[in-house]
Motif scaffolding. Structure first.
Motif, PDB file in Angstrom:
ATOM      1  N   ARG A 150      -2.121   1.767   8.418  1.00 55.71           N
ATOM      2  CA  ARG A 150      -1.484   2.676   7.450  1.00 55.71           C
ATOM      3  C   ARG A 150      -2.137   2.679   6.072  1.00 55.71           C
ATOM      4  O   ARG A 150      -2.157   3.676   5.379  1.00 55.71           O
ATOM      5  CB  ARG A 150      -0.001   2.306   7.278  1.00 55.71           C
ATOM      6  CG  ARG A 150       0.888   3.078   8.195  1.00 55.71           C
ATOM      7  CD  ARG A 150       2.328   2.694   8.134  1.00 55.71           C
ATOM      8  NE  ARG A 150       2.693   1.592   7.291  1.00 55.71           N
ATOM      9  CZ  ARG A 150       3.397   1.715   6.165  1.00 55.71           C
ATOM     10  NH1 ARG A 150       3.768   2.896   5.756  1.00 55.71           N
ATOM     11  NH2 ARG A 150       3.736   0.654   5.476  1.00 55.71           N
ATOM     12  N   MET A 151      -2.632   1.524   5.642  1.00 60.75           N
ATOM     13  CA  MET A 151      -3.180   1.441   4.282  1.00 60.75           C
ATOM     14  C   MET A 151      -4.699   1.559   4.245  1.00 60.75           C
ATOM     15  O   MET A 151      -5.327   1.248   3.239  1.00 60.75           O
ATOM     16  CB  MET A 151      -2.749   0.137   3.629  1.00 60.75           C
ATOM     17  CG  MET A 151      -1.257   0.047   3.436  1.00 60.75           C
ATOM     18  SD  MET A 151      -0.827  -1.461   2.604  1.00 60.75           S
ATOM     19  CE  MET A 151       0.796  -1.753   3.248  1.00 60.75           C
ATOM     20  N   ASN A 196      -6.731   8.423  -0.838  1.00 59.59           N
ATOM     21  CA  ASN A 196      -7.100   7.690  -2.050  1.00 59.59           C
ATOM     22  C   ASN A 196      -7.841   8.592  -3.013  1.00 59.59           C
ATOM     23  O   ASN A 196      -7.690   8.469  -4.228  1.00 59.59           O
ATOM     24  CB  ASN A 196      -8.011   6.510  -1.705  1.00 59.59           C
ATOM     25  CG  ASN A 196      -7.312   5.476  -0.865  1.00 59.59           C
ATOM     26  OD1 ASN A 196      -6.986   5.735   0.286  1.00 59.59           O
ATOM     27  ND2 ASN A 196      -7.052   4.327  -1.434  1.00 59.59           N
ATOM     28  N   SER A 241      -8.925  -4.352  -4.249  1.00 59.54           N
ATOM     29  CA  SER A 241      -7.704  -4.846  -3.612  1.00 59.54           C
ATOM     30  C   SER A 241      -6.566  -5.027  -4.607  1.00 59.54           C
ATOM     31  O   SER A 241      -5.607  -5.711  -4.324  1.00 59.54           O
ATOM     32  CB  SER A 241      -8.005  -6.158  -2.906  1.00 59.54           C
ATOM     33  OG  SER A 241      -8.545  -7.075  -3.825  1.00 59.54           O
ATOM     34  N   ARG A 257      -4.757  -2.538  -5.970  1.00 61.79           N
ATOM     35  CA  ARG A 257      -3.937  -1.331  -6.076  1.00 61.79           C
ATOM     36  C   ARG A 257      -2.619  -1.525  -5.340  1.00 61.79           C
ATOM     37  O   ARG A 257      -2.520  -2.280  -4.392  1.00 61.79           O
ATOM     38  CB  ARG A 257      -4.678  -0.132  -5.465  1.00 61.79           C
ATOM     39  CG  ARG A 257      -6.058   0.123  -6.012  1.00 61.79           C
ATOM     40  CD  ARG A 257      -6.043   0.861  -7.337  1.00 61.79           C
ATOM     41  NE  ARG A 257      -5.251   2.082  -7.304  1.00 61.79           N
ATOM     42  CZ  ARG A 257      -5.688   3.239  -6.814  1.00 61.79           C
ATOM     43  NH1 ARG A 257      -6.886   3.312  -6.293  1.00 61.79           N
ATOM     44  NH2 ARG A 257      -4.926   4.295  -6.846  1.00 61.79           N
ATOM     45  N   LEU A 258      -1.621  -0.739  -5.767  1.00 60.11           N
ATOM     46  CA  LEU A 258      -0.333  -0.767  -5.092  1.00 60.11           C
ATOM     47  C   LEU A 258      -0.260   0.372  -4.075  1.00 60.11           C
ATOM     48  O   LEU A 258      -0.808   1.452  -4.299  1.00 60.11           O
ATOM     49  CB  LEU A 258       0.799  -0.614  -6.102  1.00 60.11           C
ATOM     50  CG  LEU A 258       1.112  -1.822  -6.974  1.00 60.11           C
ATOM     51  CD1 LEU A 258       2.173  -1.447  -7.993  1.00 60.11           C
ATOM     52  CD2 LEU A 258       1.578  -2.997  -6.134  1.00 60.11           C
ATOM     53  N   PHE A 259       0.414   0.105  -2.989  1.00 62.29           N
ATOM     54  CA  PHE A 259       0.692   1.130  -1.985  1.00 62.29           C
ATOM     55  C   PHE A 259       2.162   1.502  -2.174  1.00 62.29           C
ATOM     56  O   PHE A 259       3.031   0.626  -2.203  1.00 62.29           O
ATOM     57  CB  PHE A 259       0.443   0.555  -0.591  1.00 62.29           C
ATOM     58  CG  PHE A 259       0.479   1.572   0.508  1.00 62.29           C
ATOM     59  CD1 PHE A 259      -0.643   2.332   0.798  1.00 62.29           C
ATOM     60  CD2 PHE A 259       1.628   1.766   1.274  1.00 62.29           C
ATOM     61  CE1 PHE A 259      -0.625   3.256   1.831  1.00 62.29           C
ATOM     62  CE2 PHE A 259       1.648   2.694   2.297  1.00 62.29           C
ATOM     63  CZ  PHE A 259       0.522   3.436   2.579  1.00 62.29           C
ATOM     64  N   ILE A 260       2.410   2.766  -2.342  1.00 62.37           N
ATOM     65  CA  ILE A 260       3.754   3.237  -2.684  1.00 62.37           C
ATOM     66  C   ILE A 260       4.387   3.930  -1.486  1.00 62.37           C
ATOM     67  O   ILE A 260       3.742   4.755  -0.842  1.00 62.37           O
ATOM     68  CB  ILE A 260       3.700   4.239  -3.867  1.00 62.37           C
ATOM     69  CG1 ILE A 260       2.939   3.631  -5.051  1.00 62.37           C
ATOM     70  CG2 ILE A 260       5.086   4.720  -4.248  1.00 62.37           C
ATOM     71  CD1 ILE A 260       3.624   2.491  -5.730  1.00 62.37           C
ATOM     72  N   GLU A 261       5.634   3.594  -1.242  1.00 60.59           N
ATOM     73  CA  GLU A 261       6.373   4.302  -0.184  1.00 60.59           C
ATOM     74  C   GLU A 261       7.649   4.873  -0.765  1.00 60.59           C
ATOM     75  O   GLU A 261       8.508   4.131  -1.247  1.00 60.59           O
ATOM     76  CB  GLU A 261       6.744   3.333   0.938  1.00 60.59           C
ATOM     77  CG  GLU A 261       5.602   2.987   1.842  1.00 60.59           C
ATOM     78  CD  GLU A 261       6.049   2.100   2.993  1.00 60.59           C
ATOM     79  OE1 GLU A 261       7.267   1.877   3.147  1.00 60.59           O
ATOM     80  OE2 GLU A 261       5.182   1.615   3.704  1.00 60.59           O
ATOM     81  N   THR A 262       7.757   6.184  -0.757  1.00 56.63           N
ATOM     82  CA  THR A 262       9.001   6.849  -1.157  1.00 56.63           C
ATOM     83  C   THR A 262       9.283   7.917  -0.098  1.00 56.63           C
ATOM     84  O   THR A 262       8.486   8.125   0.813  1.00 56.63           O
ATOM     85  CB  THR A 262       8.880   7.531  -2.531  1.00 56.63           C
ATOM     86  OG1 THR A 262       7.973   8.627  -2.412  1.00 56.63           O
ATOM     87  CG2 THR A 262       8.372   6.585  -3.596  1.00 56.63           C
ATOM     88  N   PRO A 293      -1.539   5.358  -1.772  1.00 55.06           N
ATOM     89  CA  PRO A 293      -1.907   4.502  -2.909  1.00 55.06           C
ATOM     90  C   PRO A 293      -1.284   5.019  -4.205  1.00 55.06           C
ATOM     91  O   PRO A 293      -1.085   6.225  -4.363  1.00 55.06           O
ATOM     92  CB  PRO A 293      -3.425   4.597  -2.949  1.00 55.06           C
ATOM     93  CG  PRO A 293      -3.783   5.784  -2.152  1.00 55.06           C
ATOM     94  CD  PRO A 293      -2.696   6.025  -1.173  1.00 55.06           C
TER      95      PRO A 293
END
Lengths: 197, 164
Positions: free
Chosen positions: A87-88, A112, A134, A136-141, A147
């Motif tokens: 996923r990332m 990205n 490495s 960076r934040l991975f955002i889930e909303t 990213p």
């Protein structure tokens, strides 16, 4: 990116998706020059999705325009529905032109970066180095998975040092259009609305 | 009493791409300067095939423009061909082909059917791409052509706003 910076892509595996075989050759040629040896070539979004369902890759480069499942939908699927290990995965969309109707889709698909064609090796390598970071934040909303799109902590890409893109409007203010508002009209605008108090 | 709306959940995860670990390996690899030099050399070997590809795309543009297909299919096909030209035109010695092909993409993306005005605009763009393709870099010659294309697009947009 400094000329003396060391990079090593020898053990990385990349998935490249483009339905135009010459564009695909250009992308593969550039990546091979960077030392990438393990490159999987696909010509449709569906083939790429099938590949990603059973094989993990380290980098995805997908053309925006693809038959059946386009590059944006491919990355959207990857971010939301692919298995946890994939996923990332850093994903870059390559596009010759973004249709007006697809600007929001492009923004929200979770890639990205979106790189415009024709391919520039310098831009491509800068982006690969960027997505490999490495920190960076991975955002889930509900509305976005991908990213973190904010540059506040990381700063903008190197070619936009002032944070402005080449097609942004001028920072200079132009002359106003139409009649100026009177002072009374301005006062009315900022007057507290007593009736709601 | 009603409950306050629940704020949408935001989950933040620190990304740790495997690519970062692989790229940091010291054995093997190369310096950025070397990578870019090799990429430029690779693109140089692909220059002539790319230019030949643009030749073929221009022929395909002409053929599709003359084909008896419904307008939407022609617009879509022409758009794809113009976009493919943009993809290959890094091989050109001038940036004008890229500007012209992208302008054609804009025109087709905003086209609401193949009106006489839109058709004329497409023909002017294709003729300009033919003129600019394989030409040496000469801003004095290319500037007026690109300005003409910008005017065509601007005029077409103004007509579109007038109709809207």
């Amino acid at each position: 990116m400094q000329p003396s910076q060391h990079i090593n892509l020898e053990k990385a595996r990349a998935l490249i998706v483009d339905d135009n075989h010459q564009s695909l050759d250009l992308l593969v040629g550039v990546l091979t020059s960077f030392g990438l040896r393990n490159i999987i070539r696909k010509e449709s979004g569906r083939e790429a999705r099938d590949e990603l369902e059973f094989r993990q890759v380290d980098l995805i480069l997908a053309n925006a325009q693809l038959p059946e499942i386009d590059g944006y939908d491919l990355i959207r699927w990857l971010r939301r529905e692919a298995d946890e290990a994939s996923r990332m995965t850093p994903a870059i969309i390559v596009s010759a032109h973004t249709r007006r109707s697809q600007v929001e889709k492009a923004r929200d698909c979770g890639a990205n970066f979106i790189i415009t064609k024709p391919i520039s090796p310098t831009v491509m390598l800068e982006r690969i180095l960027w997505v490999a970071r490495s920190d960076r934040l991975f955002i889930e909303t509900e509305s976005y998975v991908g990213p973190d799109r904010r540059w506040r902590n990381a700063g903008p890409p190197i070619e936009f040092p002032d944070g402005r893109r080449r097609d942004d409007q001028s920072i200079e203010l132009s002359d106003g259009e139409g009649l100026n508002m009177s002072q009374d009209e301005l006062d009315m605008l900022i007057k507290p609305l007593r009736s709601l108090a | 009493m009603t409950d306050a709306p629940v704020a949408s959940q935001v989950r933040k995860i620190r990304m740790r791409p495997r690519l970062a670990q692989l790229m940091a390996e010291k054995s093997g690899g190369m310096y950025v300067a070397e990578a870019l030099k090799r990429a430029d050399a690779t693109l140089e070997t692909l220059r002539e095939p790319s230019l030949t590809g643009i030749d073929e795309l221009i022929v395909a543009l002409d053929a599709l423009l003359a084909a008896e297909l419904e307008a939407a299919a022609r617009i879509e096909g022409l758009y794809q061909l113009a976009a493919n030209i943009v993809g290959l035109c890094g091989a050109e010695r001038n940036a004008a082909v890229q500007v012209a092909a992208r302008s054609l993409c804009e025109l087709l993306d905003e086209a609401d059917g193949l009106t006489p005005s839109t058709l004329a605009g497409i023909k002017v763009h294709i003729a300009s791409i033919k003129l600019l393709h394989r030409a040496p870099d000469n801003p004095a010659l290319q500037g007026p052509i690109l300005q003409g294309l910008a005017s065509v697009l601007e005029k077409r947009r103004a007509e579109g706003h007038g109709q809207g």
